[in-house]
Design a protein around this motif. Structure first.
Motif, short mmCIF file in Angstrom:
data_model
loop_
_atom_site.label_atom_id
_atom_site.label_comp_id
_atom_site.label_asym_id
_atom_site.label_seq_id
_atom_site.Cartn_x
_atom_site.Cartn_y
_atom_site.Cartn_z
N THR A 10 0.85 -1.19 0.00
CA THR A 10 0.00 0.00 0.00
C THR A 10 0.89 1.24 0.00
O THR A 10 1.72 1.40 0.89
N ASP A 39 -2.32 -1.47 -3.57
CA ASP A 39 -3.17 -0.30 -3.36
C ASP A 39 -2.29 0.93 -3.50
O ASP A 39 -1.44 1.19 -2.64
N VAL A 80 -6.05 -1.85 -6.25
CA VAL A 80 -6.80 -0.63 -5.99
C VAL A 80 -5.97 0.54 -6.47
O VAL A 80 -4.83 0.72 -6.03
#
Length: 267
Positions: free
Chosen positions: A150, A170, A191
């Protein structure tokens, strides 16, 4: 200040949290034990964190391989860094290994050596910057079956993951993630935030067995021929080839945080 843990520290299933800008784990191997989670974090939100190699001195919360070996297998999770507000740079400077689910968090994360967590999950979170392959080569940055990357910014320089079957990405910008060429992904979640950028962003997955995203990779950009309906950005998938055998089937999810997401198979 400095916190030194010089003897065995027994914990229960409750949380264990140690906070100081310098934490010294000076006990013997496997002397810090618990079945609950443990957090090792700096007092200063902007303090840098380094794993492996020698201690760089003041200004960096450092854990050597010997110190990390004091953590006995059995924790429900290990967190290094400040999950809510950490902004310091994190550097995996030397080869390190863990035996429990690991979360490593900071403002940015640079991997200059392999972090191994056999049979467990690894989560790297760059709260305000990038996750970067610092060595620029093909050596593994993370070896684990479940990996979550992330980053507020990008995942850069072909970040290398090996033995991973469950991968979550992400990002707020670009990503480039490379596998070991022999492992089948069974679960992939991506994402992205295409609505936040006006220029083209490139999303690349490479070297995963039985997974092909076409020669152009996975590309996000304004394309009048493919994006219709007034979208601000779109994802164009230049051919997706799934493994034919059910045992290698891939569960795939892609989400746009903001803006519209359009998938086009150009083949």
């Amino acid at each position: 200040g400095t916190l030194s843990i010089a003897a065995a520290t027994a914990g229960t299933a409750g949380n264990m949290q140690f906070t100081a800008d310098e934490i010294n784990l000076t006990g013997a191997a496997n002397t810090i034990t618990s079945t609950g989670p443990i957090t090792l974090r700096p007092e200063t939100t902007s303090q840098a964190i380094q794993l492996g190699t020698t201690d760089p001195g003041a200004g960096t919360l450092h854990f050597s391989t010997t110190e990390l070996a004091t953590l006995q297998n059995g924790f429900s999770g290990i967190t290094i860094g400040r999950s809510a507000d950490g902004t310091g740079a994190v550097d995996v400077a030397g080869v390190v290994s863990f035996n429990d689910n690991l979360t490593l968090v900071g403002g940015s994360i640079t991997s200059n050596a392999t972090l191994t967590n056999t049979g467990n999950a690894v989560t790297l979170t760059a709260r305000s910057g990038n996750i970067t392959d610092g060595d620029g080569g093909t050596a593994a940055n993370v070896t684990a079956p479940t990996v979550t990357l992330t980053a507020s910014g990008s995942i850069a320089n072909s970040f290398d993951v090996t033995t991973v079957t469950n991968l979550t990405i992400d990002v707020g910008n670009n990503f480039s993630v490379r596998g070991d060429g022999t492992t089948d992904l069974t679960d992939l979640t991506v994402v992205v935030d295409p609505g936040a950028f006006t220029t083209d962003n490139t999303y690349n997955l490479a070297n995963f067995d039985n997974l092909t995203f076409g020669t152009a990779g996975l590309t996000d950009g304004i394309d009048a021929t493919a994006c219709v309906g007034g979208v601000t950005a779109c994802i164009i998938v230049d051919g997706i080839v799934w493994a034919a055998a059910a045992v290698n089937a891939l569960n795939f999810s892609i989400t746009a945080d903001t803006g519209n997401l359009v998938l086009n198979d150009n083949n």
